[in-house]
Every structure is written in structure tokens, then in C-alpha cells.
Motif scaffolding. Structure first.
Motif, short mmCIF file in Angstrom:
data_model
loop_
_atom_site.label_atom_id
_atom_site.label_comp_id
_atom_site.label_asym_id
_atom_site.label_seq_id
_atom_site.Cartn_x
_atom_site.Cartn_y
_atom_site.Cartn_z
N PRO A 1 46.99 56.54 49.90
CA PRO A 1 45.98 56.38 48.85
C PRO A 1 46.02 57.50 47.80
O PRO A 1 45.85 57.23 46.60
N LEU A 2 46.29 58.73 48.23
CA LEU A 2 46.41 59.84 47.29
C LEU A 2 47.61 59.63 46.36
O LEU A 2 47.51 59.84 45.15
N TYR A 3 48.73 59.21 46.93
CA TYR A 3 49.93 58.96 46.11
C TYR A 3 49.67 57.87 45.08
O TYR A 3 50.09 57.97 43.93
N LEU A 4 48.99 56.81 45.50
CA LEU A 4 48.66 55.72 44.56
C LEU A 4 47.73 56.22 43.46
O LEU A 4 47.91 55.88 42.29
N PHE A 5 46.75 57.02 43.83
CA PHE A 5 45.84 57.60 42.85
C PHE A 5 46.60 58.45 41.83
O PHE A 5 46.39 58.34 40.62
N LEU A 6 47.52 59.29 42.31
CA LEU A 6 48.30 60.14 41.41
C LEU A 6 49.22 59.31 40.52
O LEU A 6 49.40 59.63 39.34
N LEU A 7 49.77 58.25 41.06
CA LEU A 7 50.62 57.36 40.26
C LEU A 7 49.82 56.66 39.16
O LEU A 7 50.22 56.63 38.00
N ILE A 8 48.67 56.12 39.52
CA ILE A 8 47.80 55.45 38.53
C ILE A 8 47.32 56.44 37.48
O ILE A 8 47.35 56.16 36.28
N LEU A 9 46.89 57.61 37.93
CA LEU A 9 46.43 58.65 37.00
C LEU A 9 47.55 59.07 36.06
O LEU A 9 47.34 59.21 34.84
N SER A 10 48.75 59.24 36.59
CA SER A 10 49.90 59.61 35.76
C SER A 10 50.19 58.54 34.73
O SER A 10 50.44 58.84 33.55
N TYR A 11 50.13 57.30 35.15
CA TYR A 11 50.38 56.18 34.22
C TYR A 11 49.33 56.17 33.11
O TYR A 11 49.66 56.00 31.94
N GLN A 12 48.07 56.37 33.47
CA GLN A 12 47.00 56.36 32.46
C GLN A 12 47.15 57.52 31.48
O GLN A 12 46.89 57.37 30.29
N LYS A 13 47.56 58.67 31.97
CA LYS A 13 47.62 59.86 31.13
C LYS A 13 48.95 60.00 30.38
O LYS A 13 49.00 60.57 29.30
N LEU A 14 50.04 59.48 30.99
CA LEU A 14 51.37 59.73 30.44
C LEU A 14 52.08 58.50 29.88
O LEU A 14 53.05 58.64 29.13
N GLY A 15 51.65 57.32 30.27
CA GLY A 15 52.33 56.11 29.84
C GLY A 15 53.45 55.73 30.80
O GLY A 15 53.80 56.48 31.71
N LEU A 16 54.02 54.56 30.57
CA LEU A 16 54.99 53.99 31.51
C LEU A 16 56.29 54.79 31.58
O LEU A 16 56.75 55.15 32.66
#
Length: 189
Positions: free
Chosen positions: A39-54
Motif C-alpha cells: 500500500p505504501l508503494y502504491l501511494f508513492l507511485l500515485i503521489l509521484s504520478y500526480q506531482k511529476l506526470g507520466l
């Protein structure tokens, strides 16, 4: 000097490992499980996508995959190169320790890949995302510390195994974060 350090390490391990209680064993075993952090990894992935783009997130995922591969493989190299027995295989500790799970891992344990990987991730994301989330680094370092301590609690690593993993993981997290930041402007959006 080295013999005295190893002796102290074993004594600290016996003390810390002995603090455990069957009431807490399942929690610490869960924290130590590689699946508990999904769950932490998924959160970091989603957060990275939101902040950094694809595209930048794709570069981040590649960077993290390389970082974990290097950290994990270096740990394996050291385990067989140093050949320090895990507590559950060490004649000095195996009969006086608590082994929380039935299988303690391979014969050798120096240094802890769990600790190294957790601190590499914590340091990497703490650096990369600190401008977006002020306290993410503190949260991730607390998480990595729990993972690291869990390895002592369940009886599969000595404190120096964990401390070495912490230091190496932190170094790799910092190096790979700096490499990511360096490469980022050269990566087209």
C-alpha cells in the motif's frame, strides 16, 4: 577490537530480541513482510504520478528499480563474502533467542537487505517529494526504521546487520535521487 564489537552486537541482539512478546509477534512479522509495504508503494507511485506526470514517473520507477536491484544484490554479495551467520544459525545465540517465524532465512545475514532497501526507498522519495510533501521524509524514515527493527525482533538479523543496511540504503537512496534529479531536465516531458 572486532571480536569485542561482535560480542557487543550479539548481546544487544539478545536484549532487543528478548523484549518481544507473543502478543506482538504477528504485527512485527507483518511489518517485516515484503508484502506489507505494497500500500505504501502504491501511494508513492500515485503521489509521484500526480506531482511529476507520466514520463517523469516512468523515469522514477526505472530509477527505483535500479536502486533496489543494486542494494539487494550488494547485500547478497556481502552475505556470502562476509559469511556472518544469522542469529538463528549462530551457536552463541541460537539457543537463547526468540525466532518468531519458523524459517529464519539463509545461513548468512550480513547485511540486511530489508533495512537497506527500506532506507534506500525512504531516502530517495524523501528527497524527490520533499518539495511537494514537507514531512514525507520523516514519515518514510520512521517506516524504514520499523522495518529495520522488525528484522531484529523476529530474530533474523543482528543489530550491526541492520545498521549497515541502514547506512548503505541511505547512501544508495541519496545517490539515486541525485542521479534522478540530474537526468530529469534531459528527459523530455
Amino acid at each position: 577490537m572486532l571480536e569485542e564489537l561482535v560480542h557487543i552486537d550479539k548481546q544487544v541482539f539478545i536484549y532487543l530480541n528478548g523484549l518481544g512478546s507473543p502478543a506482538w509477534d504477528n504485527l512485527w512479522q507483518y511489518i517485516s513482510s515484503k508484502y506489507s509495504a505494497i500500500p505504501l508503494y502504491l501511494f508513492l507511485l500515485i503521489l509521484s504520478y500526480q506531482k511529476l506526470g507520466l514520463k517523469r514517473t516512468f523515469l522514477l520507477v526505472v530509477s527505483v528499480a535500479l536502486m533496489i536491484t543494486v542494494s539487494d544484490q550488494l547485500s547478497n554479495f556481502f552475505k556470502y563474502g562476509v559469511a556472518r551467520l544469522r542469529p538463528c544459525h549462530d551457536p552463541d545465540t541460537m539457543n537463547v533467542m526468540r525466532l518468531v517465524k519458523s524459517y529464519c532465512g539463509g545461513k548468512y545475514g550480513y547485511f540486511s537487505a530489508h533495512a537497506s532497501n527500506a532506507f534506500a526507498l525512504a531516502t530517495f522519495f524523501g528527497i524527490i517529494l520533499r518539495s511537494q510533501l514537507r514531512y514525507i521524509g520523516v514519515f518514510l524514515l520512521l517506516w524504514a526504521s520499523l522495518v529495520a527493527y522488525s528484522r531484529i525482533y523476529i530474530g533474523v538479523h543482528f543489530p550491526l546487520d541492520v545498521l549497515t543496511g541502514l547506512l548503505i540504503g541511505t547512501l544508495f537512496g541519496w545517490v539515486f535521487a541525485k542521479l534522478y534529479i540530474f537526468v530529469l531536465p534531459k528527459f523530455p516531458l
